[in-house]
Design an enzyme around this catalytic site. Sequence first.
Site, PDB file in Angstrom:
ATOM      1  N   GLU A 179      -4.695 -10.637  23.785  1.00  0.00           N
ATOM      2  CA  GLU A 179      -5.459 -11.536  24.886  1.00  0.00           C
ATOM      3  C   GLU A 179      -5.034 -11.291  25.981  1.00  0.00           C
ATOM      4  O   GLU A 179      -5.706 -11.752  26.916  1.00  0.00           O
ATOM      5  CB  GLU A 179      -5.095 -13.014  24.170  1.00  0.00           C
ATOM      6  CG  GLU A 179      -5.720 -13.573  22.777  1.00  0.00           C
ATOM      7  CD  GLU A 179      -7.200 -13.225  22.586  1.00  0.00           C
ATOM      8  OE1 GLU A 179      -7.964 -13.134  23.626  1.00  0.00           O
ATOM      9  OE2 GLU A 179      -7.585 -13.092  21.281  1.00  0.00           O
ATOM     10  N   TRP A 190     -14.368  -0.932  21.533  1.00  0.00           N
ATOM     11  CA  TRP A 190     -15.551  -0.767  21.112  1.00  0.00           C
ATOM     12  C   TRP A 190     -16.807  -1.313  22.392  1.00  0.00           C
ATOM     13  O   TRP A 190     -17.910  -1.033  22.018  1.00  0.00           O
ATOM     14  CB  TRP A 190     -16.091  -1.294  19.743  1.00  0.00           C
ATOM     15  CG  TRP A 190     -16.337  -2.786  19.888  1.00  0.00           C
ATOM     16  CD1 TRP A 190     -17.267  -3.530  19.472  1.00  0.00           C
ATOM     17  CD2 TRP A 190     -15.166  -3.860  19.564  1.00  0.00           C
ATOM     18  NE1 TRP A 190     -16.972  -4.923  19.589  1.00  0.00           N
ATOM     19  CE2 TRP A 190     -15.767  -4.936  19.323  1.00  0.00           C
ATOM     20  CE3 TRP A 190     -13.700  -3.582  19.421  1.00  0.00           C
ATOM     21  CZ2 TRP A 190     -15.146  -6.221  19.280  1.00  0.00           C
ATOM     22  CZ3 TRP A 190     -12.916  -4.840  19.067  1.00  0.00           C
ATOM     23  CH2 TRP A 190     -13.710  -6.175  19.218  1.00  0.00           C
ATOM     24  N   VAL A 200     -12.922   2.442  30.051  1.00  0.00           N
ATOM     25  CA  VAL A 200     -11.667   3.397  30.235  1.00  0.00           C
ATOM     26  C   VAL A 200     -11.894   4.741  29.632  1.00  0.00           C
ATOM     27  O   VAL A 200     -12.387   4.709  28.595  1.00  0.00           O
ATOM     28  CB  VAL A 200     -10.625   2.690  29.270  1.00  0.00           C
ATOM     29  CG1 VAL A 200      -9.102   3.332  29.135  1.00  0.00           C
ATOM     30  CG2 VAL A 200     -10.176   1.166  29.749  1.00  0.00           C
ATOM     31  N   THR A 203      -9.950   6.135  26.249  1.00  0.00           N
ATOM     32  CA  THR A 203     -10.113   5.709  24.775  1.00  0.00           C
ATOM     33  C   THR A 203     -11.453   6.265  24.286  1.00  0.00           C
ATOM     34  O   THR A 203     -12.346   6.255  24.974  1.00  0.00           O
ATOM     35  CB  THR A 203     -10.165   4.169  24.960  1.00  0.00           C
ATOM     36  OG1 THR A 203     -11.239   3.523  25.974  1.00  0.00           O
ATOM     37  CG2 THR A 203      -8.864   3.689  25.330  1.00  0.00           C
TER      38      THR A 203
HETATM   39  N1  ARG Z   1      -9.821 -12.761  19.899  1.00  0.00           N
HETATM   40  C1  ARG Z   1      -9.573 -12.107  18.656  1.00  0.00           C
HETATM   41  C2  ARG Z   1      -9.750 -13.006  17.456  1.00  0.00           C
HETATM   42  O1  ARG Z   1      -9.537 -14.344  17.789  1.00  0.00           O
HETATM   43  C3  ARG Z   1      -8.047 -11.701  18.407  1.00  0.00           C
HETATM   44  C4  ARG Z   1      -7.937 -10.532  17.597  1.00  0.00           C
HETATM   45  C5  ARG Z   1      -6.369 -10.392  17.282  1.00  0.00           C
HETATM   46  N2  ARG Z   1      -5.887  -9.265  16.556  1.00  0.00           N
HETATM   47  C6  ARG Z   1      -4.704  -9.199  15.923  1.00  0.00           C
HETATM   48  N3  ARG Z   1      -4.595  -8.218  15.139  1.00  0.00           N
HETATM   49  N4  ARG Z   1      -3.924 -10.028  16.152  1.00  0.00           N
HETATM   50  O2  ARG Z   1     -10.358 -12.597  16.536  1.00  0.00           O
HETATM   51 ZN    ZN Z   2     -10.353  -9.801  22.024  1.00  0.00          ZN
HETATM   52 CA    CA Z   3     -13.414   4.353  26.206  1.00  0.00          CA
END
Ligand code: ARG
Ligand code: ZN
Ligand code: CA
Length: 269
Positions: A179, A190, A200, A203
């Site tokens: 975050e 993606w 970027v 990547t």
């Molecule tokens: N904004 C994403 C969600 O809430 C956060 C993903 C974080 N991923 C992790 N492996 N901690 O789905």
């Molecule tokens: Zn995210």
């Molecule tokens: Ca890229």
Amino acid sequence: PSRGSRLQEIEAFNEEFANRPDNMRLVNGVYEIPVVVNVVYKTTAQNISDAQIASQIDALNKDYNATNADLSKVPSNFQSVKAGNTNIRFVLSKVVRKVTTKTSWTTNDAVKKSTGITPTTPTTSLNIWVCNLSGGILGYAQFPGGASATDGVVIDDNAFGTTGTVSAPFNKGRTATHEIGHWLNLRHIWGDANCGNDQVSDTPLHNTANYGCPAAGHLSTCTGKPVEMTMNYMDYSDDACMYMFSAGQKTRMLASFATGGGRNSFAKP
Ligand code: ARG
Ligand code: ZN
Ligand code: CA
């Protein structure tokens, strides 16, 4: 509309910055980000401990300084693009706690208002709200260029830190790493579209988000069929299976601190 053009200006600036390595010079070498943690709770379990908060700050500093132990797992094909130390350091400045009658919160920013806790000095402190998010959401972030009153990141209490009430497979503090990547202008790897663009260059293209713990060498079907960088913090893999930023992501994050960048108010000479 004014926010749209501001975002466009930031994009143009990022591109220019990336092509001028002299701009990479920092005044004191390190960006120190004061962090305010706002704990909004109903149950005593949701009122997470100081130790849990400290564990999150520690995890962030390891991930952003490339001192996380699992960085050694980066496969050989990505060694040349892994970021190294971003020179961004997080320092806990204050913990604010508030009990509420609300059982859970959504991504509508109510937790950042008087129903929850309003942010402390948001132009010079990164505000993190920790609360019970509904619907399996682990966290969400505000990108640079948004309103100060809602600036910062929100993390579910069971996905915050590495101890206490944190719950596997999101128990290595990487929801905050991810975050805060958004907060520093990083997009999902993606590009939020099939084979989309994360702006970027080092990547690879990804078809879409990866979940769980993808096998090494997972190939995309995008142009050139590149191996996907599923261990990147800006993918959706499990915490134990994400452990790197790319050098291009580091440049993009640091661009936000420079004059004209979306986080310039955090850069102190
Ligand atoms: N904004 C994403 C969600 O809430 C956060 C993903 C974080 N991923 C992790 N492996 N901690 O789905
Ligand atoms: Zn995210
Ligand atoms: Ca890229």
